[in-house]
Scaffold this motif. Structure first.
Motif, PDB file in Angstrom:
ATOM      1  N   UNK A  86      -6.023  -8.387  65.190  1.00  0.00           N
ATOM      2  CA  UNK A  86      -5.520  -7.981  64.042  1.00  0.00           C
ATOM      3  C   UNK A  86      -4.056  -8.219  64.228  1.00  0.00           C
ATOM      4  N   UNK A  87      -3.462  -7.791  65.130  1.00  0.00           N
ATOM      5  CA  UNK A  87      -2.021  -7.881  65.435  1.00  0.00           C
ATOM      6  C   UNK A  87      -1.527  -9.399  65.316  1.00  0.00           C
ATOM      7  N   UNK A  88      -2.069 -10.108  66.100  1.00  0.00           N
ATOM      8  CA  UNK A  88      -1.487 -11.429  66.172  1.00  0.00           C
ATOM      9  C   UNK A  88      -1.651 -12.246  64.767  1.00  0.00           C
ATOM     10  N   UNK A  89      -2.673 -12.043  64.077  1.00  0.00           N
ATOM     11  CA  UNK A  89      -2.912 -12.684  62.919  1.00  0.00           C
ATOM     12  C   UNK A  89      -2.246 -12.165  61.868  1.00  0.00           C
ATOM     13  N   UNK A  90      -2.013 -10.760  61.723  1.00  0.00           N
ATOM     14  CA  UNK A  90      -1.274 -10.494  60.450  1.00  0.00           C
ATOM     15  C   UNK A  90       0.278 -10.387  61.037  1.00  0.00           C
ATOM     16  N   UNK A  91       0.380 -10.350  61.969  1.00  0.00           N
ATOM     17  CA  UNK A  91       1.915 -10.662  62.556  1.00  0.00           C
ATOM     18  C   UNK A  91       2.456 -12.063  62.322  1.00  0.00           C
TER      19      UNK A  91
END
Length: 140
Positions: free
Chosen positions: A21-26
């Motif tokens: 989630x962090x890598x994708x949304x960021x």
């Protein structure tokens, strides 16, 4: 078949999900932040609305801070909960102020980002993050 309906959250899966989630949304938000960063420091006159009595330059600067800098913090898991707050505010303004009169399809992406940032605010960055290194001294 029992595993499909298991409601227990396994810590390893949760940490991997938070990393994804962090890598994708960021990363996806950087696609919005980089053009704003280039606009802020570019030679052309600013084409950005001023909001809430702020100048266009200040409004754009706040958007760049959230969408560019805070996105980088979230990707690396650095101050994740803190970095999610400006992004939550940015998405609330985008959905409920800038696009308030637009159809739902124009608000949908902002609402999806908003939900992702709320999840990160509530759950934090997980084990695979700089926050973990700072908080525990090492990755376990």
């Amino acid at each position: 078949m029992k595993r499909l309906f298991n409601t227990q959250i396994q810590e390893g899966n949760l940490n991997i999900a938070l990393l994804i989630i962090r890598v994708a949304i960021g990363g996806m938000m950087l696609a919005h932040g980089i053009p704003k960063l280039l606009m802020l420091f570019g030679p052309e006159p600013l084409q950005f609305p001023g909001m809430f009595g702020m100048s266009p330059a200040l409004t754009l600067g706040l958007a760049v801070f959230a969408e560019f800098l805070c996105s980088i913090f979230i990707i690396f898991g650095l101050w994740t909960r803190l970095a999610s707050i400006p992004l939550i505010i940015t998405m609330v303004v985008a959905v409920f102020y800038v696009h308030v009169a637009d159809p739902f399809s124009s608000k949908e992406l902002g609402l999806q980002y908003l939900m992702g940032y709320v999840v990160l605010l509530l759950l934090g960055s997980g084990k695979f993050s700089i926050d973990q290194l700072i908080g525990k001294g090492k990755i376990n």
